[in-house]
Scaffold this motif. Structure first.
Motif, PDB file in Angstrom:
ATOM      1  N   LEU A 251       0.840  -1.201   0.000  1.00 49.96           N
ATOM      2  CA  LEU A 251       0.000   0.000   0.000  1.00 49.96           C
ATOM      3  C   LEU A 251       0.869   1.243   0.000  1.00 49.96           C
ATOM      4  N   LEU A 252       0.643   2.137  -0.961  1.00 44.93           N
ATOM      5  CA  LEU A 252       1.371   3.392  -1.038  1.00 44.93           C
ATOM      6  C   LEU A 252       0.374   4.535  -1.120  1.00 44.93           C
ATOM      7  N   GLY A 253       0.672   5.637  -0.457  1.00 46.09           N
ATOM      8  CA  GLY A 253      -0.220   6.783  -0.568  1.00 46.09           C
ATOM      9  C   GLY A 253       0.195   7.920   0.330  1.00 46.09           C
ATOM     10  N   GLN A 254       0.320   9.114  -0.257  1.00 45.80           N
ATOM     11  CA  GLN A 254       0.637  10.293   0.547  1.00 45.80           C
ATOM     12  C   GLN A 254      -0.519  11.283   0.552  1.00 45.80           C
ATOM     13  N   SER A 255      -1.587  10.991  -0.197  1.00 44.52           N
ATOM     14  CA  SER A 255      -2.747  11.872  -0.237  1.00 44.52           C
ATOM     15  C   SER A 255      -3.496  11.806   1.086  1.00 44.52           C
ATOM     16  N   GLU A 256      -4.290  12.832   1.350  1.00 36.43           N
ATOM     17  CA  GLU A 256      -5.076  12.856   2.589  1.00 36.43           C
ATOM     18  C   GLU A 256      -6.041  11.678   2.647  1.00 36.43           C
ATOM     19  N   ALA A 257      -6.632  11.347   1.492  1.00 34.24           N
ATOM     20  CA  ALA A 257      -7.589  10.237   1.448  1.00 34.24           C
ATOM     21  C   ALA A 257      -6.932   8.924   1.860  1.00 34.24           C
ATOM     22  N   MET A 258      -5.710   8.670   1.351  1.00 34.51           N
ATOM     23  CA  MET A 258      -5.029   7.423   1.701  1.00 34.51           C
ATOM     24  C   MET A 258      -4.459   7.466   3.104  1.00 34.51           C
TER      25      MET A 258
ATOM     26  N   LYS B  68      -9.463  10.410  -6.892  1.00 39.21           N
ATOM     27  CA  LYS B  68      -9.655  11.241  -5.709  1.00 39.21           C
ATOM     28  C   LYS B  68      -8.446  11.205  -4.779  1.00 39.21           C
ATOM     29  N   ARG B  69      -7.365  10.590  -5.248  1.00 38.99           N
ATOM     30  CA  ARG B  69      -6.145  10.501  -4.438  1.00 38.99           C
ATOM     31  C   ARG B  69      -5.125  11.505  -4.958  1.00 38.99           C
ATOM     32  N   THR B  70      -5.372  12.786  -4.700  1.00 39.86           N
ATOM     33  CA  THR B  70      -4.543  13.858  -5.232  1.00 39.86           C
ATOM     34  C   THR B  70      -3.079  13.670  -4.838  1.00 39.86           C
ATOM     35  N   GLY B  71      -2.222  13.625  -5.845  1.00 36.67           N
ATOM     36  CA  GLY B  71      -0.789  13.497  -5.600  1.00 36.67           C
ATOM     37  C   GLY B  71      -0.264  12.075  -5.621  1.00 36.67           C
ATOM     38  N   ASP B  72      -1.143  11.084  -5.597  1.00 37.20           N
ATOM     39  CA  ASP B  72      -0.691   9.695  -5.516  1.00 37.20           C
ATOM     40  C   ASP B  72      -0.350   9.082  -6.869  1.00 37.20           C
ATOM     41  N   ILE B  73      -0.856   9.656  -7.954  1.00 36.53           N
ATOM     42  CA  ILE B  73      -0.623   9.064  -9.276  1.00 36.53           C
ATOM     43  C   ILE B  73       0.866   9.046  -9.600  1.00 36.53           C
ATOM     44  N   GLU B  74       1.529  10.174  -9.403  1.00 35.06           N
ATOM     45  CA  GLU B  74       2.971  10.221  -9.685  1.00 35.06           C
ATOM     46  C   GLU B  74       3.740   9.272  -8.775  1.00 35.06           C
ATOM     47  N   LEU B  75       3.401   9.263  -7.506  1.00 39.07           N
ATOM     48  CA  LEU B  75       4.059   8.380  -6.543  1.00 39.07           C
ATOM     49  C   LEU B  75       3.942   6.918  -6.963  1.00 39.07           C
ATOM     50  N   LEU B  76       2.720   6.482  -7.300  1.00 41.71           N
ATOM     51  CA  LEU B  76       2.493   5.100  -7.698  1.00 41.71           C
ATOM     52  C   LEU B  76       3.166   4.787  -9.032  1.00 41.71           C
ATOM     53  N   ALA B  77       3.106   5.755  -9.960  1.00 40.42           N
ATOM     54  CA  ALA B  77       3.718   5.539 -11.272  1.00 40.42           C
ATOM     55  C   ALA B  77       5.221   5.306 -11.139  1.00 40.42           C
ATOM     56  N   ARG B  78       5.884   6.110 -10.319  1.00 36.97           N
ATOM     57  CA  ARG B  78       7.333   5.946 -10.129  1.00 36.97           C
ATOM     58  C   ARG B  78       7.640   4.594  -9.454  1.00 36.97           C
ATOM     59  N   HIS B  79       6.765   4.194  -8.542  1.00 39.19           N
ATOM     60  CA  HIS B  79       6.936   2.889  -7.899  1.00 39.19           C
ATOM     61  C   HIS B  79       6.854   1.762  -8.927  1.00 39.19           C
ATOM     62  N   PHE B  80       5.862   1.830  -9.825  1.00 39.44           N
ATOM     63  CA  PHE B  80       5.705   0.782 -10.840  1.00 39.44           C
ATOM     64  C   PHE B  80       6.824   0.827 -11.880  1.00 39.44           C
ATOM     65  N   VAL B  81       7.321   2.019 -12.203  1.00 41.30           N
ATOM     66  CA  VAL B  81       8.448   2.132 -13.134  1.00 41.30           C
ATOM     67  C   VAL B  81       9.659   1.402 -12.565  1.00 41.30           C
ATOM     68  N   LYS B  82       9.920   1.622 -11.273  1.00 41.18           N
ATOM     69  CA  LYS B  82      11.044   0.924 -10.624  1.00 41.18           C
ATOM     70  C   LYS B  82      10.807  -0.585 -10.611  1.00 41.18           C
ATOM     71  N   GLN B  83       9.594  -0.997 -10.280  1.00 46.59           N
ATOM     72  CA  GLN B  83       9.261  -2.418 -10.186  1.00 46.59           C
ATOM     73  C   GLN B  83       9.445  -3.121 -11.529  1.00 46.59           C
ATOM     74  N   TYR B  84       8.865  -2.544 -12.577  1.00 38.52           N
ATOM     75  CA  TYR B  84       8.929  -3.202 -13.885  1.00 38.52           C
ATOM     76  C   TYR B  84      10.239  -2.929 -14.613  1.00 38.52           C
ATOM     77  N   GLY B  85      10.907  -1.824 -14.258  1.00 40.00           N
ATOM     78  CA  GLY B  85      12.238  -1.597 -14.804  1.00 40.00           C
ATOM     79  C   GLY B  85      13.187  -2.697 -14.356  1.00 40.00           C
ATOM     80  N   ASP B  86      13.097  -3.080 -13.093  1.00 37.11           N
ATOM     81  CA  ASP B  86      13.922  -4.182 -12.586  1.00 37.11           C
ATOM     82  C   ASP B  86      13.509  -5.519 -13.213  1.00 37.11           C
ATOM     83  N   LYS B  87      12.205  -5.706 -13.369  1.00 32.63           N
ATOM     84  CA  LYS B  87      11.699  -6.981 -13.905  1.00 32.63           C
ATOM     85  C   LYS B  87      12.135  -7.200 -15.348  1.00 32.63           C
TER      86      LYS B  87
END
Length: 450
Positions: A145-152, A318-337
């Protein structure tokens, strides 16, 4: 983070202080916001998160405790902000300032400050903030679980509170929001973490398999029952049982499930001997159970059994700010894969992601990034590499009534949709909106759309 890239908020009821700080920092930072009334903090942080906050220790406000700075510091942290916070204090407030460090402040400075020293302190704090983010980019509740938005942040705090209890949990949310991750996070932080975690998609079980899978069967109980088998309830004994898609089961299956939960025991198919069970139950669904209950399609007494505490997982839009955070996480994950380490998302790619509405939520973002990593040729992911799934349709979203009828909100959303539809081409977007390029640029500036 460099000071020139930082957004700064200055909170002080002294106009002279606000003016001095703004004049000092406006040429150094990306954006400087000033605020006299700390009562407006919630509104400010609902619109954006700041990289750094300069805040006075005392205000002429409704909070008359003598340590207003501590009060507002806590409020900022409760909003989920990770901003570095420098407390501005007079000599007599030193004890309070020291206490503020224990409450989560990053530093404090005396009035009147030395300009060079203030700038240096800010630069050092922003550098530390960047280094810390590189290790731990956002609050997590485990299990991915990742999230820095207020909702998360609200979701993560609720998980932290309820996980150590044995309360039954109902997780609600749209498809693709990560309900299974929430269930696993609850398990990991529970007192049953040493026990098993058993997941079952009950909505996918056929009529003939439902009781056998959940409650088990004896040898010869039915044609293909060649050996005795324990069910998911018994397998989860001493641990956590996660029933996904609980809203899709039939009424007679609901009745059987309710009986097991009430009696805390199961009886295998082909047997009359009840077996005691000790489980913690977590259920999830994307369906509105209360509406189903009103339509006599879901038992209200079962809702009460499975819903001691409810967690509503917000959609990605509705998770303002989390899209970039999650995208960078997945880039790292699949970049390694896929043996492409070091891949980066360029700003235009991030903008493209932020403009998209993601009807498929985090799952759709994950698949989009995986494809982009595979298709990328260079050391960065370009906008052309990002293709959104044709499976997801905008029709379901556009058919709904708008969440706001504020004219500014409607106009901004219309602009965002037009830009996204035309892949960032301002000329085409302006033409579709019935505006000139100049008029559209004015509105982009008005709504701070990059």
């Amino acid at each position: 983070m460099l000071l020139k890239d930082a957004t700064i908020l200055i909170v002080d009821d002294d106009t002279d202080v606000l003016t001095a700080a703004r004049l000092l920092l406006k040429s150094q930072a990306k954006e400087v916001t000033t605020e006299k009334n700390p009562e407006n903090l919630r509104s400010l942080f609902s619109k954006k998160d700041f990289d750094l906050v300069l805040m006075d220790m005392n205000f002429n406000s409704t909070i008359n405790t003598g340590n207003e700075g501590l009060y507002w510091l806590r409020k900022i942290r409760e909003l989920g902000s990770k901003a570095a916070i420098i407390m501005i204090t007079a000599y007599g407030d030193i004890d309070l300032a020291v206490r503020s460090l224990k409450e989560g402040a990053s530093d404090f400075m005396l009035k009147p400050w030395q300009n060079d020293q203030l700038i240096q302190n800010i630069k050092e704090l922003l550098k530390k903030r960047t280094n810390k983010s590189a290790v731990q980019p956002a609050a997590t509740a485990g299990s991915g679980l990742l999230g820095q938005s207020e909702a998360m942040q609200d979701v993560l705090k609720k998980i932290e509170k309820i996980a150590p209890t044995d309360a039954n949990i109902l997780v609600l949310g749209e498809n693709g929001t990560g309900k299974d991750l929430v269930a696993h996070a609850i398990y990991q932080q529970s007192l049953r973490a040493a026990g098993p975690f058993i997941k079952t998609d009950v909505g996918a079980l056929t009529e003939s398999l439902f009781e056998s899978e959940l409650f088990g069967h004896t040898k010869g109980a039915f044609t293909d029952a060649r050996e005795e088998r324990i069910g998911r309830f018994e397998a989860a004994h001493g641990g956590t049982l996660f029933l996904d898609e609980i809203g899709n089961i039939a009424l007679h299956q609901q009745a059987r499930l309710l009986t097991v939960l009430q009696n805390r025991q199961v009886t295998k198919l082909g047997s009359h001997q009840p077996v005691p069970i000790d489980i913690r139950l977590v259920c999830a669904t994307n369906l509105p159970l209360e509406e189903l209950a009103n339509e006599k399609r879901f038992r209200k007494d079962l809702i009460y059994r499975i819903n001691t505490v409810e967690i509503i997982l917000p959609p990605l839009r509705k998770r303002t700010g989390d899209i970039e955070l999650l995208a960078r996480h997945f880039v790292k994950q699949y970049g390694d894969k896929y043996f492409k380490p070091g891949l980066e998302l360029v700003k235009k790619s991030i903008d493209k992601l932020n403009l998209y509405h993601f009807p498929g939520n985090v799952r759709e973002l994950q698949y989009a990034i995986e494809r982009a990593v595979i298709m990328s040729d260079g050391e960065s992911i370009q906008p052309v590499d990002i293709v959104f799934s044709p499976i997801e349709s905008r029709e379901a979203d556009t058919a709904k009534s708008p969440e706001s009828i504020n004219l500014n909100v409607l106009e901004k959303n219309a602009i965002l949709i037009a830009i996204e539809k035309n892949n960032g081409n301002i000329t085409k977007a302006a033409k579709e909106l019935g505006l000139t390029r100049t008029a559209l640029y004015r509105r982009l500036n008005k709504y701070d759309i990059e």
